[in-house]
Design a protein around this motif. Sequence first.
Motif, mmCIF file in Angstrom:
data_model
loop_
_atom_site.group_PDB
_atom_site.id
_atom_site.type_symbol
_atom_site.label_atom_id
_atom_site.label_comp_id
_atom_site.label_asym_id
_atom_site.label_seq_id
_atom_site.Cartn_x
_atom_site.Cartn_y
_atom_site.Cartn_z
ATOM 1 N N TRP A 97 39.861 -66.066 80.590
ATOM 2 C CA TRP A 97 39.991 -64.871 81.432
ATOM 3 C C TRP A 97 41.445 -64.424 81.523
ATOM 4 O O TRP A 97 41.722 -63.227 81.539
ATOM 5 N N LEU A 144 36.697 -61.521 83.594
ATOM 6 C CA LEU A 144 35.900 -62.414 84.446
ATOM 7 C C LEU A 144 34.567 -61.768 84.802
ATOM 8 O O LEU A 144 33.512 -62.425 84.776
ATOM 9 N N ALA A 188 31.166 -68.076 86.997
ATOM 10 C CA ALA A 188 31.933 -66.840 86.801
ATOM 11 C C ALA A 188 31.549 -65.797 87.847
ATOM 12 O O ALA A 188 32.405 -65.042 88.338
#
Length: 655
Positions: free
Chosen positions: A28, A240, A192
Amino acid sequence: MLDVVLPILIFAALALALAGAVRRVRLWRQGRPSPVSVLGGLAAMPRRYLVDLHHVVARDKVFANTHVATGGGFVAAAVLLILVHGFQLESRLLSWALLAATAVMFAGALRVAARRKNPPARLSRGPWMRLPKSLFAFASGVFLVTLPTAGVLPASFGGWALAAVLALAVAWGIGEMFLGMAWGGPMKHAFAGALHLAFHRRPERFGGGRSTGLKPLDLKDSTAPLGVGKPADFTWNQLLGFDACVQCGRCEAMCPAFAAGQPLNPKKLIQDMVVGLAGGTDAAYAGSPYPGKPVGEHGGDAHSPIVLRDVREGRALVDAETLWSCTTCRACVEECPMMIEHVDAIVDMRRFLTMEHGNTPNKGREVLENLATTDNPGGFDPASRMNWAADLDLPLMAKRGTADVLLWMGDGAFDMRNQRTLRALVKVLRAAQVDFAVLGNEELDSGDVARRLGDEASFQTLAVRNAATLAKYRFREIVTCDPHSVHVLKNEYPAFGASYTVTHHSTFISNLMEKGRLTLGEWTGGRVTYHDPCYLGRYNGEYEAPRKALKGIGIKVVEMERSGFRSRCCGGGGGAPITDIPGKRRIPDMRIEEINATKAEVVAVGCPQCTAMLEGVVGPRPEVLDIAELVAAQLVTAPAPARRAEEALEAEVAA
């Protein structure tokens, strides 16, 4: 045996999951910086998950309850598993709580299994098909190994063979649940997704808020990329967000471009960004492909081009026509249970194609050149903006300097069809004796089309120039019959220091009716349905005012199957009619089919784009009339003197 094996399994899985989490975070962080409040986001995350996310999930009540049982059961079971079998805390209470949590989880898994038995087309297959089995393995395995610690069975029950089988079941479950969260797999969405909610790029969306305006580019920063040309150009929290996708396909089911057979599937697009994030190809994707495009031909990494512009660059993640198929209707965003911002990403990528390479397809370049030379997308003589009202003697702000209402005409002023709507609106305003004025030829295009086509520079230029003009005059509010102008003026101009009260004409007319400012007859025509414009409904949350205005003239709206926040786009937003990406069908044709299903003789609209798209359908269709036209046709006398005399008297008494 289990006393030895289970702690090893649990802590080994946690260690590997931690290593996977570190790897995931590094993926990310390939994105650009985006300041967030770490502690504030983490503190807000539980509420965002329990309230905001489940507000969307609960639209499917059966699945919402399934998710609560499965997800909630797993979270509780995982914590208790670590305490009871990892640290081997001797507590009957904890053991019984673990039994209860796994039982709830098992019940939820039954429903998941039933859903996966014959899944709808929008759901991805592949690893997702094994998820019910993994849930069963975890829930049943942990339940059975906990029976002795809870005192239900003796510690010596079974033998080494049964213990080995149970250990394998628990290992399978732990592997899918713990390792899958961090290393990739169906459960990745839990890890996530939780962090995505904590560090969402639009925190204003939570707590019942609304945030739909595109974020501006800092064009003065010569080091910042103009849009997104490779995955690493996204901000880290956008990457993300992509990783949080649960592949439920709700976006796919609501996407008008996908339904029309254009080469766009919002779920596939997000998954392609995940491929770019980690590197690889889309060969493992197990959902519906982009219509007309086979899976397995696209790939890349965080630093390779998203769109292929030169065959010498090799392979790319998506084709340009996928990005240009989007109508920016936000149906995907509205439906996404993980609150992913698909439209932001698409416009970011369009910005790169337009500003860095001038690759705006079909009439896109012509429209942008028109905006640069004439300040309107049609390339009309700017001095002709008021020709439609030559006989109306409209008051000009340049002469008056002040008015209660500034009537923003929009580019409908250049379109003969929408000039009828504007004339009807003027008739209504005058009947209600509204103190209004127009900018006349001082008004420029709002910049909506330029921004959706990725030309951020033209948009910002128009926004700054319009704001400078508006700053010269005093007015209480802006009224317009164009929802795109409502959105841009209300939600996107504030980033440039220009904030106004902006009202759609249906809302303004509805308010006039409530105040008794209009004397109206009753509708005597046939059945009427109403088409919700995306930029009024999903972008600005206005669904009721148009219906109230129609009710005010005696119309009982016959609702379409898809209306309100699930209304289907007409196909006219996001510059889609300009870029004109072909599909198997036309989006407005599909919308007219839904309108015809109501057997309505009239479809009421509240947007110049919707009017143009629906009237452009060849074949049987009802008459398309703007709300202003319908109301103006019912004006009996203008104004309502008795009511205003009462208001004047009330004002005198109050003074």
